[in-house]
Structure formats: C-alpha cells, structure tokens
Write an enzyme that holds these catalytic residues in place. Structure first.
Site, mmCIF file in Angstrom:
data_model
loop_
_atom_site.group_PDB
_atom_site.id
_atom_site.type_symbol
_atom_site.label_atom_id
_atom_site.label_comp_id
_atom_site.label_asym_id
_atom_site.label_seq_id
_atom_site.Cartn_x
_atom_site.Cartn_y
_atom_site.Cartn_z
ATOM 1 N N SER A 113 0.837 -1.192 0.000
ATOM 2 C CA SER A 113 0.000 0.000 0.000
ATOM 3 C C SER A 113 0.882 1.256 0.000
ATOM 4 O O SER A 113 1.673 1.442 -0.912
ATOM 5 C CB SER A 113 -0.979 -0.046 1.177
ATOM 6 O OG SER A 113 -2.008 0.895 1.036
ATOM 7 N N HIS A 247 -7.875 -5.534 0.436
ATOM 8 C CA HIS A 247 -6.663 -4.731 0.514
ATOM 9 C C HIS A 247 -5.612 -5.365 1.419
ATOM 10 O O HIS A 247 -4.414 -5.244 1.162
ATOM 11 C CB HIS A 247 -7.009 -3.325 1.022
ATOM 12 C CG HIS A 247 -5.886 -2.350 0.895
ATOM 13 N ND1 HIS A 247 -5.323 -2.037 -0.321
ATOM 14 C CD2 HIS A 247 -5.206 -1.628 1.825
ATOM 15 C CE1 HIS A 247 -4.348 -1.149 -0.143
ATOM 16 N NE2 HIS A 247 -4.253 -0.907 1.154
#
Length: 269
Positions: A113, A247
C-alpha cells in the site's frame, strides 16, 4: 494497526550522539536471525498507519531464504513519541540513509500500500545515485504512479478516518472502539495519509531492476488493470500475481504470499 523519526533529527544519520540509538536500531526490526547462507535482504515497508510488526508472520515464513528487515516508521509502537514523517520523498530519503549504514548486502524492497510508494521512491534513489545493490522491487496493494487516488482521508474527522480503516478491513474492529487506542494511533495514521495523499510522481528513468506486483483480487483500492500499469516503470522483468482477498489479503494469505516472495527472491537472484 500502529503508527511515525523527525527527518531533521539524528535518526537519519549514521552516528548517534550520547546514548541515542543508532539509526538502524530505530528504523529496522529483525524478528528472526538472518540465514547464514544468503547475502540477500528483504526490506519490508508497511502501509499507512502500519508498523514493522505487520510483517512478523512473513519474517517467520521467509526466515530460511532471506534476512527479512521490516521498517519501523516514526510515530508508532516504540517510536510513538516521535512525529510522523508526512512526505513520501522525505521518508524515502531517510530510509535510504539507514540502508546505506547497514552491512552491504543485496536488497529487495517489498512495500504494501503506502509502503509500495515508499519502496518505489527508495528504489529510484538507489538506482540513481547509491552504491547499494538493488536486485528487485515488490509492490503490493497499490496503483502504479502516477495514477494514485486521493480520498481526502487526511482531512476527515476521526470518525471518517475510522470508517476508511473499516472499509479496508485493516484492523480489528474491537480496537477501534477503544478511545485510548484511537488517541494513540490517530497521529500516525493522519501523518501517513498526509504523506501518501500528497505524494506526486515526478517523471524519471524507468527502473532497471525487475518488478513484481501482488494484489488482492477484490481490493477496493486497486484493480488488476491498475496493478498491471506497474509494468511501465521497469525495463526489467515484470510479474503480476493476484490473491483471494481485499486490501489486506496478506493477512489472510500469508503462506501463499510467502511462496510468491520466495519465488521472486530466487528469480531476482
């Protein structure tokens, strides 16, 4: 979920005055001993609000194949008293300085990320003007520069930030009900979101090293097509793998991610 040394302090230098910890002791964690028969280090860079300990399971899974070195950003856990660094380029500069202070080894950068942006900027700096030997970059859960989303999380109130964290399933909901924990982690989360949402890609040479990209197949932050665009940032080999999950697919797919990284490390070598 944890959270950020001030780039202007001694944490970014090779020498530590008085009894201050050396830069590498502030920034680098090692949860397992380095394997004796490899000169390869895997430097792990966490997500916004994340800490080095997020990579503890991978450190265990990869203990036989690489010296796994998770990075601890300022402002979280044992660095909680330090202000977070709110600029990706500044964070990359600090980390590069720390890596240059370590014993020389071949490096692979692995960022998840926000950490993927940091890893990319560290990789560019290494290839531009460092004597470090970078053999590969692994970017996880992030769109390729310059296609980066700004959801304005840094400007939200605490409830909005918590809602965003819940959307990504990044932490245990029970922790988000504890006011003391929220007060403890919120400065680092806001600092990290300021860094990643204000990051602007500056065009430059493509990387020479190979790039591997990992992504969850139901990640609300990045589609497979967007993950594929990392290919445009390297003249080396490119690999894209998708895993079941969102995610934070890494938390659910640790064994499969470790297998993929083992393959990447062997290929990069």
């Amino acid at each position: 979920m944890n959270a950020a040394v001030n780039a202007g302090t001694n944490a970014g230098t090779n020498a530590a005055p008085n009894n201050a910890p050396a830069a590498q002791d502030l920034w680098i964690r090692r949860y397992r001993p380095a394997p004796p028969d490899t000169d390869l280090s895997l430097v792990c860079l966490p997500h916004a609000g994340g800490s080095a300990s997020y990579f503890r399971p991978l450190s265990t899974a990869l203990a036989a194949v690489a010296d796994v070195l998770p990075v601890q950003y300022p402002g979280r856990q044992d660095r909680r008293a330090e202000p977070p660094i709110t600029s990706i380029p500044r964070l990359a500069d600090e980390i590069l300085t720390v890596l240059e202070s370590l014993p020389r080894r071949r490096l692979v950068l692995f960022g998840h990320s926000m950490g993927a942006c940091v890893a990319f900027e560290v990789a560019r700096r290494i290839e531009r003007d460092s004597s470090l030997e970078l053999v590969g970059l692994v970017a996880s859960g992030r769109t390729a520069p310059p296609k980066l989303r700004d959801r304005g999380v840094r400007s939200m109130d605490d409830n909005g930030v918590i809602a965003e964290i819940r959307r990504l399933n990044g932490t245990d909901d029970r922790l988000l009900l504890d006011d003391d924990i929220i007060r403890m982690i919120m400065p680092a989360i806001r600092g990290d979101y300021t860094a990643v949402e204000s990051y602007r890609y500056e065009p430059g040479p493509r990387l020479r090293c190979p790039v591997s990209v990992l992504v969850g197949d139901s990640d609300p932050q990045v589609t497979l097509a967007e993950a594929e665009e990392w290919r445009e940032h390297t003249d080396g080999d490119f690999t894209l793998r998708a895993f079941p999950g969102g995610h934070f697919y890494l938390s659910e797919q640790n064994d499969q991610v470790a297998k993929a990284l083992t393959e990447d490390l062997a290929r990069f070598s």
